[in-house]
Design an enzyme around this catalytic site. Structure first.
Site, short mmCIF file in Angstrom:
data_model
loop_
_atom_site.label_atom_id
_atom_site.label_comp_id
_atom_site.label_asym_id
_atom_site.label_seq_id
_atom_site.Cartn_x
_atom_site.Cartn_y
_atom_site.Cartn_z
N HIS A 172 0.88 -1.19 0.00
CA HIS A 172 0.00 0.00 0.00
C HIS A 172 0.91 1.23 0.00
CE1 HIS A 172 -3.53 2.37 0.56
NE2 HIS A 172 -3.83 2.09 1.82
N LYS A 228 7.84 -9.07 -6.81
CA LYS A 228 6.94 -7.93 -7.00
C LYS A 228 7.77 -6.68 -7.27
CE LYS A 228 2.45 -8.78 -6.26
NZ LYS A 228 1.74 -9.15 -5.04
N GLY A 238 5.45 -0.13 -6.75
CA GLY A 238 5.05 1.04 -7.52
C GLY A 238 4.33 0.68 -8.80
N HIS A 250 -2.30 -2.34 -9.62
CA HIS A 250 -3.32 -1.75 -8.75
C HIS A 250 -4.48 -2.72 -8.56
CE1 HIS A 250 -6.10 1.16 -7.01
NE2 HIS A 250 -5.00 1.80 -6.67
N ARG A 284 -3.25 9.22 -11.42
CA ARG A 284 -2.34 10.05 -10.64
C ARG A 284 -0.92 9.97 -11.17
NH1 ARG A 284 -4.19 7.17 -5.15
NH2 ARG A 284 -3.80 5.42 -6.58
N ASP A 322 2.42 5.67 -6.60
CA ASP A 322 3.64 5.69 -5.80
C ASP A 322 4.93 5.77 -6.61
OD1 ASP A 322 2.69 5.72 -3.18
OD2 ASP A 322 2.25 3.58 -3.23
N ARG A 380 -3.48 11.70 3.36
CA ARG A 380 -4.60 10.75 3.42
C ARG A 380 -5.43 10.90 4.69
NH1 ARG A 380 -5.60 6.17 0.34
NH2 ARG A 380 -4.88 7.54 -1.33
N ARG A 403 -18.97 -6.26 9.92
CA ARG A 403 -18.66 -7.57 10.45
C ARG A 403 -19.04 -8.61 9.39
NH1 ARG A 403 -18.26 -12.79 11.24
NH2 ARG A 403 -17.99 -13.46 13.41
C1 LIG Z 1 -1.14 4.07 -3.23
C2 LIG Z 1 -1.22 2.62 -3.32
O1 LIG Z 1 -1.43 1.96 -2.35
S1 LIG Z 1 -1.04 1.95 -4.87
C3 LIG Z 1 -0.44 0.31 -4.59
C4 LIG Z 1 0.98 0.34 -4.08
N1 LIG Z 1 1.53 -1.02 -4.00
C5 LIG Z 1 2.49 -1.43 -4.82
O2 LIG Z 1 2.99 -0.74 -5.69
C6 LIG Z 1 3.00 -2.83 -4.57
C7 LIG Z 1 3.16 -3.62 -5.87
N2 LIG Z 1 1.87 -3.96 -6.42
C8 LIG Z 1 1.16 -5.03 -5.94
O3 LIG Z 1 1.61 -5.77 -5.07
C9 LIG Z 1 -0.22 -5.27 -6.50
O4 LIG Z 1 -0.31 -4.81 -7.82
C10 LIG Z 1 -1.32 -4.62 -5.65
C11 LIG Z 1 -1.17 -5.01 -4.18
C12 LIG Z 1 -1.27 -3.11 -5.74
C13 LIG Z 1 -2.67 -5.08 -6.17
O5 LIG Z 1 -2.75 -6.46 -5.93
P1 LIG Z 1 -3.81 -7.38 -6.70
O6 LIG Z 1 -5.13 -6.70 -6.74
O7 LIG Z 1 -3.75 -8.72 -6.08
O8 LIG Z 1 -3.17 -7.41 -8.15
P2 LIG Z 1 -3.72 -8.13 -9.45
O9 LIG Z 1 -4.85 -9.04 -9.13
O10 LIG Z 1 -3.93 -7.08 -10.48
O11 LIG Z 1 -2.46 -9.01 -9.87
C14 LIG Z 1 -2.50 -9.73 -11.06
C15 LIG Z 1 -1.20 -10.42 -11.26
O12 LIG Z 1 -0.18 -9.46 -11.52
C16 LIG Z 1 0.89 -9.64 -10.63
N3 LIG Z 1 1.36 -8.35 -10.20
C17 LIG Z 1 0.58 -7.34 -9.76
N4 LIG Z 1 1.35 -6.31 -9.41
C18 LIG Z 1 2.63 -6.68 -9.63
C19 LIG Z 1 3.86 -6.05 -9.44
N5 LIG Z 1 3.93 -4.82 -8.94
N6 LIG Z 1 4.99 -6.71 -9.78
C20 LIG Z 1 4.92 -7.95 -10.28
N7 LIG Z 1 3.77 -8.61 -10.48
C21 LIG Z 1 2.64 -7.99 -10.15
C22 LIG Z 1 0.30 -10.35 -9.45
O13 LIG Z 1 1.31 -11.08 -8.75
C23 LIG Z 1 -0.74 -11.23 -10.05
O14 LIG Z 1 -0.12 -12.40 -10.51
P3 LIG Z 1 -0.47 -13.80 -9.84
O15 LIG Z 1 -1.93 -13.98 -10.04
O16 LIG Z 1 0.39 -14.74 -10.60
O17 LIG Z 1 -0.08 -13.66 -8.39
O1 LIG Z 2 -6.92 2.15 -3.79
C1 LIG Z 2 -6.03 1.38 -3.41
O2 LIG Z 2 -6.19 0.13 -3.27
C2 LIG Z 2 -4.67 1.87 -3.12
C3 LIG Z 2 -4.44 3.26 -3.60
O3 LIG Z 2 -4.16 3.51 -4.74
C4 LIG Z 2 -4.61 4.34 -2.64
O4 LIG Z 2 -5.00 4.10 -1.50
O5 LIG Z 2 -4.34 5.51 -3.01
#
Ligand SMILES: CC(=O)SCCNC(=O)CCNC(=O)[C@H](O)C(C)(C)COP(=O)(O)OP(=O)(O)OC[C@H]1O[C@@H](n2cnc3c(N)ncnc32)[C@H](O)[C@@H]1OP(=O)(O)O
Ligand SMILES: O=C([O-])CC(=O)C(=O)O
Length: 375
Positions: free
Chosen positions: A221, A254, A257, A260, A269, A311, A336, A355
């Protein structure tokens, strides 16, 4: 195990309630706060206006905005007891833990006694969180006790001023303003949902925000901006970055950045903060980090159809402003907190305890074995 893309793992795709605050991906890749497009807010608004919009329900007129800024400026001071707690936290602590403790301690000193106080309590948090993190940072890293009451007009300039002991340039204040707007609100993301779950028990605002900070801390996140920087700073050329990224993908690591939970093709963004990162790169004469970041973006799209989230280019933008990497995610908190508090108000206004149920996958019936007979 069920296919992740169609399963409800992580509550994906399920509505967990309603909100009038924000839409994420409703029109493909769009993002709106109370109906206003993020592009328009990032171009035209002040962060304090956006905070007002989220917390008070409408855009302020000039007199209301002036009064709000004056109010926030007057709420930047730290109680002595909070300073004493911050001084106990070692320099080795993670700044997000400092934010969590700071918000929690404030809840002890300035407890929200009734929901009638929620607006004042949220304004206080918005004004004081930059003071909390900078007071701790400057004390633990430089041994100085800073005065946290500055005369800066904006939250972003106030933060940079406290961090560096001088008012920021117009460019840096502008980028902070945009950054805080981009991070302010995002519907039912993990940290906001944490705040709402806490609010649904009729708990106090500081507990909701403290819990939300804990959820934002993780690298999946808010912690991703810091994690992206830690990765990018290892690479000295776009070619090296490309080789390393390909290796990471091969090893199924992973890439922070990218990707999503809701957006499928882009995070709106990203284009905005990327543009500001480019301007900052030109400002500091960078010839490494920005090209490296752009190459990583291109490779991730080419190889995996994964796009930068909010990010990724925040990492280089903050780096170009000379902000220490470990303070990246606390800045996210300073923004936030507006979304979190607005969601707490919304939850309280139409509450039912959150719940959900679980699908039980444990043993059907377990036989009790006396302790002396167990393996
Ligand atoms: C402001 C924010 O909070 S924005 C999010 C910030 N977080 C990150 O940048 C961390 C890296 N990103 C991730 O871990 C993920 O993309 C998340 C947590 C943001 C979303 O997770 P999910 O909803 O589960 O992703 P999604 O279902 O689209 O994933 C599809 C596939 O792509 C892969 N994938 C998604 N993001 C990434 C990544 N950044 N790098 C490599 N592989 C990825 C997943 O592993 C998944 O493959 P799998 O089914 O073989 O495991
Ligand atoms: O919506 C999300 O899952 C994460 C995100 O991009 C944020 O909180 O800004």
């Amino acid at each position: 195990m069920a296919d992740k893309s169609v399963s409800s793992t992580g509550l994906r795709g399920q509505s967990a309630g309603s909100t009038a605050l924000c839409t994420v991906g409703k029109t493909g890749s769009g993002l709106t706060y109370r109906g206003f497009d993020i592009e328009e807010l990032a171009e035209k608004a002040r962060f304090e206006e956006v905070a007002y919009l989220l917390l008070k329900g409408k855009l302020p007129n000039q007199a209301e905005l002036d009064a709000y800024i004056t109010k926030l400026k007057g709420l930047r001071g730290l109680p002595q007891a909070l300073k004493a707690v911050l001084e106990q936290i070692p320099a080795s602590a993670h700044p997000m833990d400092v934010m969590r403790t700071g918000a929690s301690m404030l809840g002890n000193l300035e407890t929200e006694q009734s929901f009638d106080e929620q607006q004042d309590a949220s304004d206080r948090l918005l004004a004081v969180l930059p003071s909390i993190i900078c007071y701790w940072y400057r004390y633990s890293h430089e041994g100085v006790r800073i005065e946290t009451e500055t005369d800066d007009e904006s939250v972003g300039a106030h933060f940079l001023h406290l961090l560096r002991d001088e008012a920021p340039s117009e460019l840096h204040a502008r980028v902070m303003n945009v950054s805080l707007i981009l991070y302010a609100e995002h519907e039912f993301n993990a940290s906001t949902f944490t705040a709402r779950v806490c609010a649904s028990t009729l708990s106090d605002l500081h507990s909701c925000v403290t819990g939300a900070i804990g959820s934002l801390r993780g690298p999946l996140h808010g912690g991703a901006n810091e994690a992206a920087m830690a990765m990018l700073e290892n690479w000295t050329s776009p070619d090296e970055a490309e080789r390393e990224i390909l290796g990471m993908l091969e090893r199924k690591e992973k890439i922070m950045g990218f990707g999503h939970a809701i957006y499928r093709e882009s995070d709106p963004r990203n284009a905005i903060i990327k543009e500001w990162s480019k301007k900052l790169a030109a400002d500091v004469g960078d010839s490494v980090l920005y090209p490296v970041s752009e190459r990583v973006e291109a490779v991730m799209w080419r190889e995996k159809r994964l796009f930068c989230n909010a990010d990724f280019f925040h990492a280089s933008a903050y780096y170009f402003m000379d902000i220490p990497t470990k303070l990246f995610t606390p800045i996210f908190v300073c923004s936030r907190v507006t979304g979190w508090c607005a969601h707490v108000f919304e939850q309280r206004s139409n509450n039912r305890i959150i719940r959900p149920s679980a699908d039980y996958v444990g043993p059907e019936h377990s036989v009790w074995v006396p302790i002396e007979e167990r393996d």
